[in-house]
Design a protein around this motif. Sequence first.
Motif, mmCIF file in Angstrom:
data_model
loop_
_atom_site.group_PDB
_atom_site.id
_atom_site.type_symbol
_atom_site.label_atom_id
_atom_site.label_comp_id
_atom_site.label_asym_id
_atom_site.label_seq_id
_atom_site.Cartn_x
_atom_site.Cartn_y
_atom_site.Cartn_z
ATOM 1 N N SER A 150 37.909 10.092 16.564
ATOM 2 C CA SER A 150 39.218 10.330 17.160
ATOM 3 C C SER A 150 38.928 10.828 18.503
ATOM 4 N N ASP A 151 37.901 11.544 18.620
ATOM 5 C CA ASP A 151 37.581 12.076 20.342
ATOM 6 C C ASP A 151 36.852 10.980 21.174
ATOM 7 N N HIS A 152 36.793 9.867 20.431
ATOM 8 C CA HIS A 152 35.994 8.790 21.105
ATOM 9 C C HIS A 152 36.346 7.419 20.851
ATOM 10 N N LEU A 153 37.746 7.219 20.859
ATOM 11 C CA LEU A 153 38.185 6.190 20.371
ATOM 12 C C LEU A 153 37.770 4.694 20.877
ATOM 13 N N LEU A 154 37.799 4.773 22.121
ATOM 14 C CA LEU A 154 37.570 3.615 23.004
ATOM 15 C C LEU A 154 36.087 2.997 22.699
ATOM 16 N N GLU A 155 35.000 4.158 22.375
ATOM 17 C CA GLU A 155 33.695 3.643 22.101
ATOM 18 C C GLU A 155 33.351 3.440 20.732
ATOM 19 N N TRP A 156 34.453 3.696 19.858
ATOM 20 C CA TRP A 156 34.393 3.394 18.342
ATOM 21 C C TRP A 156 35.193 2.005 18.128
ATOM 22 N N GLN A 157 35.939 1.320 19.337
ATOM 23 C CA GLN A 157 36.958 0.245 18.932
ATOM 24 C C GLN A 157 36.220 -0.793 17.894
#
Length: 373
Positions: A150-157
């Motif tokens: 959740s703290d790095h959503l765009l990285e995990w998309q």
Amino acid sequence: MKPSHTIAVASALVFVLSVLPAGATPHTTPRDPVRAALAHTMAVDAWPAGLVAVRASSEKVRTFASGVIELDVPDKVPADSRIRIGSNTKTFTAALVMQLVSEGTLSLDADVETYLPGVVRHPQVSGHDITVRQLLQHTSGLPDMDRDISDHLLEWQHRYISPRASLDLALTHPVSNAPGASFEYSNANYILAGLIIEAVSGRPLAEEIDTRIIVPLGLEDTYFPDQGERVIRGDHPHSYIPLGDSPVDFTDFDPSWGYAAGAMVSTTEDLTTFYSALATGDVVAAAQLDEMRKTIPAESLWAGAAYGLGLISFELSCGATAWGHGGDVPGTASRVAATEDGRAAAIAVTQNPTSVEADARLRGLIDTAICST
């Protein structure tokens, strides 16, 4: 309203009153309470889209939809749209575990090490210390990897992660409490439950859910995504996350980190079918359903919540007990519940709640829907 419109309306009302029998009053159609509750949360919480299904014990289903498929595009969202159901996946996983328990394939009170030797590697706890029951009831004490995502959503998309790697990520964090001590919600519990299902069945989790639950119940719009699958099949609305000054489209993403804890796709109508069937004993045997309904306080979810095995219970305003769950993934939130007589309701919205009040309105709609059925 313009003055001329006011005069016209007043004249029409005088005419209506003049032709009514003495003592009669004008007939007005009461507004559907579910439609009204949906309109209220749409207006107050500004969801891009809202989808609702209400199932009566007679098997009659009503569906409602409000909002648009995509922001800044006028196309209305269809009521049968597919959405990501997040942690409602946990109830499917728990039901599948209970089927295997009823068949004697596994035991709720066996330790994790029995089925997954050496998989739980943590300096504070091992698979010998945790039972299958504790996994399903979130009392294992195992940490969660939710913050890492959740703290790095765009990285995990668009990033894929295997269930074992997802579990390993969770186990880099400290254990919250001793196994069996208290309720502590963690996706790691259901990652392990999914791996146990695969270990004892010898088949992929997605196949087992499809064969044992989806096909028998006729859930034609429900599925477990294939490995690496990022786009929702069929008609679906866009979903948005509150990031920065404006909503960010997060419709397409890889849900692999959710696995048995939160990867599935469904519709609100299919969700009512599943939870209604589960509540009335058509998914797991009676003895195992009783086990699923043995709850402990889960006040960290919300006041009055209690957690069983993959089921959250709470009391409805009409005196019935609701058995359901909820699901939050980036861009979509869903809430669903059913009563023991088969009534059920589900709501999904295409942006995540940002306040406890907004979340309470979603649960309140479930209450209204079931109690007015």
